[in-house]
Design a protein around this motif. Structure first.
Motif, PDB file in Angstrom:
ATOM      1  N   TYR A 243       0.848  -1.199   0.000  1.00 30.56           N
ATOM      2  CA  TYR A 243       0.000   0.000   0.000  1.00 30.56           C
ATOM      3  C   TYR A 243       0.880   1.244   0.000  1.00 30.56           C
ATOM      4  O   TYR A 243       1.923   1.262   0.664  1.00 30.56           O
ATOM      5  CB  TYR A 243      -0.911  -0.005   1.235  1.00 30.56           C
ATOM      6  N   THR A 244       0.455   2.269  -0.717  1.00 31.36           N
ATOM      7  CA  THR A 244       1.188   3.536  -0.713  1.00 31.36           C
ATOM      8  C   THR A 244       0.354   4.591   0.021  1.00 31.36           C
ATOM      9  O   THR A 244      -0.854   4.414   0.230  1.00 31.36           O
ATOM     10  CB  THR A 244       1.434   4.038  -2.151  1.00 31.36           C
ATOM     11  N   GLN A 245       0.999   5.693   0.406  1.00 28.56           N
ATOM     12  CA  GLN A 245       0.246   6.779   1.048  1.00 28.56           C
ATOM     13  C   GLN A 245      -0.774   7.352   0.057  1.00 28.56           C
ATOM     14  O   GLN A 245      -1.835   7.827   0.472  1.00 28.56           O
ATOM     15  CB  GLN A 245       1.203   7.867   1.568  1.00 28.56           C
ATOM     16  N   GLU A 246      -0.481   7.273  -1.229  1.00 27.89           N
ATOM     17  CA  GLU A 246      -1.447   7.734  -2.248  1.00 27.89           C
ATOM     18  C   GLU A 246      -2.704   6.854  -2.207  1.00 27.89           C
ATOM     19  O   GLU A 246      -3.809   7.357  -2.378  1.00 27.89           O
ATOM     20  CB  GLU A 246      -0.842   7.697  -3.661  1.00 27.89           C
ATOM     21  N   ASP A 247      -2.529   5.547  -2.014  1.00 36.71           N
ATOM     22  CA  ASP A 247      -3.692   4.651  -1.868  1.00 36.71           C
ATOM     23  C   ASP A 247      -4.526   5.079  -0.661  1.00 36.71           C
ATOM     24  O   ASP A 247      -5.757   5.113  -0.715  1.00 36.71           O
ATOM     25  CB  ASP A 247      -3.252   3.190  -1.645  1.00 36.71           C
ATOM     26  N   VAL A 248      -3.840   5.389   0.434  1.00 36.32           N
ATOM     27  CA  VAL A 248      -4.532   5.774   1.678  1.00 36.32           C
ATOM     28  C   VAL A 248      -5.318   7.067   1.459  1.00 36.32           C
ATOM     29  O   VAL A 248      -6.489   7.174   1.855  1.00 36.32           O
ATOM     30  CB  VAL A 248      -3.510   5.922   2.841  1.00 36.32           C
ATOM     31  N   ILE A 249      -4.696   8.039   0.788  1.00 30.27           N
ATOM     32  CA  ILE A 249      -5.384   9.313   0.502  1.00 30.27           C
ATOM     33  C   ILE A 249      -6.570   9.057  -0.431  1.00 30.27           C
ATOM     34  O   ILE A 249      -7.659   9.600  -0.235  1.00 30.27           O
ATOM     35  CB  ILE A 249      -4.388  10.331  -0.109  1.00 30.27           C
ATOM     36  N   GLY A 250      -6.369   8.199  -1.425  1.00 30.21           N
ATOM     37  CA  GLY A 250      -7.453   7.861  -2.362  1.00 30.21           C
ATOM     38  C   GLY A 250      -8.613   7.184  -1.652  1.00 30.21           C
ATOM     39  O   GLY A 250      -9.783   7.493  -1.901  1.00 30.21           O
ATOM     40  N   PHE A 251      -8.307   6.269  -0.731  1.00 30.79           N
ATOM     41  CA  PHE A 251      -9.367   5.587   0.014  1.00 30.79           C
ATOM     42  C   PHE A 251     -10.095   6.571   0.927  1.00 30.79           C
ATOM     43  O   PHE A 251     -11.321   6.502   1.073  1.00 30.79           O
ATOM     44  CB  PHE A 251      -8.802   4.417   0.838  1.00 30.79           C
TER      45      PHE A 251
ATOM     46  N   ASP B 199     -13.530   8.524   4.988  1.00 37.10           N
ATOM     47  CA  ASP B 199     -12.875   8.230   6.264  1.00 37.10           C
ATOM     48  C   ASP B 199     -11.541   8.981   6.329  1.00 37.10           C
ATOM     49  O   ASP B 199     -10.505   8.477   5.905  1.00 37.10           O
ATOM     50  CB  ASP B 199     -12.657   6.720   6.408  1.00 37.10           C
ATOM     51  N   CYS B 200     -11.607  10.200   6.863  1.00 34.74           N
ATOM     52  CA  CYS B 200     -10.419  11.057   6.943  1.00 34.74           C
ATOM     53  C   CYS B 200      -9.861  11.097   8.356  1.00 34.74           C
ATOM     54  O   CYS B 200      -9.270  12.099   8.774  1.00 34.74           O
ATOM     55  CB  CYS B 200     -10.766  12.462   6.447  1.00 34.74           C
ATOM     56  N   ASN B 201     -10.043  10.023   9.105  1.00 27.39           N
ATOM     57  CA  ASN B 201      -9.466   9.862  10.442  1.00 27.39           C
ATOM     58  C   ASN B 201      -7.970  10.222  10.356  1.00 27.39           C
ATOM     59  O   ASN B 201      -7.243   9.649   9.551  1.00 27.39           O
ATOM     60  CB  ASN B 201      -9.669   8.394  10.863  1.00 27.39           C
ATOM     61  N   PRO B 202      -7.514  11.190  11.191  1.00 24.72           N
ATOM     62  CA  PRO B 202      -6.117  11.642  11.089  1.00 24.72           C
ATOM     63  C   PRO B 202      -5.089  10.547  11.368  1.00 24.72           C
ATOM     64  O   PRO B 202      -3.922  10.693  10.986  1.00 24.72           O
ATOM     65  CB  PRO B 202      -6.037  12.769  12.130  1.00 24.72           C
ATOM     66  N   ILE B 203      -5.524   9.452  11.993  1.00 26.89           N
ATOM     67  CA  ILE B 203      -4.586   8.351  12.251  1.00 26.89           C
ATOM     68  C   ILE B 203      -4.053   7.764  10.936  1.00 26.89           C
ATOM     69  O   ILE B 203      -2.992   7.144  10.901  1.00 26.89           O
ATOM     70  CB  ILE B 203      -5.225   7.264  13.148  1.00 26.89           C
ATOM     71  N   HIS B 204      -4.793   7.989   9.843  1.00 29.78           N
ATOM     72  CA  HIS B 204      -4.365   7.486   8.533  1.00 29.78           C
ATOM     73  C   HIS B 204      -3.651   8.554   7.702  1.00 29.78           C
ATOM     74  O   HIS B 204      -2.899   8.231   6.787  1.00 29.78           O
ATOM     75  CB  HIS B 204      -5.581   7.001   7.731  1.00 29.78           C
ATOM     76  N   LEU B 205      -3.937   9.813   8.007  1.00 25.52           N
ATOM     77  CA  LEU B 205      -3.533  10.891   7.091  1.00 25.52           C
ATOM     78  C   LEU B 205      -2.531  11.878   7.677  1.00 25.52           C
ATOM     79  O   LEU B 205      -1.828  12.552   6.929  1.00 25.52           O
ATOM     80  CB  LEU B 205      -4.788  11.662   6.642  1.00 25.52           C
TER      81      LEU B 205
ATOM     82  N   PHE C 281     -12.558   3.544  -5.814  1.00 23.45           N
ATOM     83  CA  PHE C 281     -12.271   2.408  -4.936  1.00 23.45           C
ATOM     84  C   PHE C 281     -11.597   1.283  -5.721  1.00 23.45           C
ATOM     85  O   PHE C 281     -10.681   0.623  -5.217  1.00 23.45           O
ATOM     86  CB  PHE C 281     -13.546   1.903  -4.260  1.00 23.45           C
ATOM     87  N   ALA C 282     -12.053   1.063  -6.957  1.00 19.73           N
ATOM     88  CA  ALA C 282     -11.431   0.031  -7.805  1.00 19.73           C
ATOM     89  C   ALA C 282      -9.950   0.343  -7.996  1.00 19.73           C
ATOM     90  O   ALA C 282      -9.098  -0.545  -7.924  1.00 19.73           O
ATOM     91  CB  ALA C 282     -12.147  -0.042  -9.157  1.00 19.73           C
ATOM     92  N   LYS C 283      -9.639   1.618  -8.183  1.00 17.40           N
ATOM     93  CA  LYS C 283      -8.235   2.011  -8.386  1.00 17.40           C
ATOM     94  C   LYS C 283      -7.392   1.753  -7.144  1.00 17.40           C
ATOM     95  O   LYS C 283      -6.322   1.157  -7.230  1.00 17.40           O
ATOM     96  CB  LYS C 283      -8.158   3.511  -8.733  1.00 17.40           C
ATOM     97  N   VAL C 284      -7.839   2.208  -5.979  1.00 16.19           N
ATOM     98  CA  VAL C 284      -6.978   2.067  -4.795  1.00 16.19           C
ATOM     99  C   VAL C 284      -6.941   0.635  -4.263  1.00 16.19           C
ATOM    100  O   VAL C 284      -5.932   0.216  -3.708  1.00 16.19           O
ATOM    101  CB  VAL C 284      -7.339   3.040  -3.638  1.00 16.19           C
ATOM    102  N   SER C 285      -8.016  -0.115  -4.459  1.00 13.79           N
ATOM    103  CA  SER C 285      -8.042  -1.483  -3.921  1.00 13.79           C
ATOM    104  C   SER C 285      -7.526  -2.494  -4.934  1.00 13.79           C
ATOM    105  O   SER C 285      -7.136  -3.594  -4.566  1.00 13.79           O
ATOM    106  CB  SER C 285      -9.479  -1.876  -3.537  1.00 13.79           C
ATOM    107  N   GLY C 286      -7.560  -2.123  -6.229  1.00 10.63           N
ATOM    108  CA  GLY C 286      -7.203  -3.081  -7.273  1.00 10.63           C
ATOM    109  C   GLY C 286      -8.346  -4.030  -7.596  1.00 10.63           C
ATOM    110  O   GLY C 286      -8.199  -4.950  -8.391  1.00 10.63           O
TER     111      GLY C 286
END
Lengths: 135, 135
Positions: free
Chosen positions: A14-22, A28-34, B22-27
């Motif tokens: 997983y990349t931080q870009e994936d996390v931002i995209g999710f 879900d912008c919980n600061p624990i992820h961002l 979601f498809a992009k970040v999760s694959g």
């Protein structure tokens, strides 16, 4: 055709870009992820991947690879045992524990394992329907 | 402070852009979510929202709203009872069924309900830790 005892593995990362995209698509912008500063004050010390993002590899594998095409997700149970971090290698590990050929249903045990430590970060069980594979 | 019996609701809605994101970040590019022609041949007749995306509203609410800040996700169990479609209104419904004040843990029943039909599309249970709310 998939049968009881069948196993499958899939490497993931997983990349931080994936996390931002999710965070964007889920809201879900919980600061624990961002937020690295916020995360630094938690027991995790740095941002962690959303549980729903890290576990979505199960959905990806079920829908596209094993069993693949035509899979319908009936249920998923998952325990978040350890944090999942970006830029690390993980392996999603699967084992079929039960197949009901009449109802075309299967029960699959699934885990997300940290490649470096061997630690199980997510442990779960899924129930799936697939008319072509559970026959 | 959150106590047994407390309830919470959160309105939600998904767009096809969310599904593509979601498809992009999760694959998870299962055509049942992305391809209207493929989906037309399934019992759902049109593309459905990924289960992990529709259920991620639970993660959003837990991390940001109820209990909110500082929540740690311990487990989630979810049954996908009916398809979730884009451009429809849904309500995520929560009820606290158990609180362990010593361990700062809570068990929350959670559902995703179709506003139009009243049908429960996802039914689940989450176990959370929150040192400030489960006290």
């Amino acid at each position: 055709m998939i049968k009881t005892g069948d196993k499958y593995q899939h490497k993931t990362r997983y990349t931080q870009e994936d996390v931002i995209g999710f965070a964007k698509v889920s809201g879900d912008c919980n600061p624990i992820h961002l937020d690295p500063e916020f995360a630094a004050k938690t027991p995790f010390a740095r941002p962690i991947v959303h549980g729903f993002l890290s576990a979505s590899v199960f959905s990806k594998v079920f829908g596209m690879l094993f069993p693949g095409n035509g899979t319908i997700y009936l249920s998923q149970e998952m325990k978040f045992l350890a944090p999942v971090f970006t830029d690390r290698d993980y392996t999603a590990v699967f084992e079929v524990t039960e197949v009901n050929r009449e109802k075309h249903k299967g029960i699959i045990k699934c885990s997300l394992v940290d490649d470096l430590t061997g630690k199980e970060c997510i442990s779960g069980t899924a129930v799936l329907k697939n008319n072509e594979q559970f026959v």
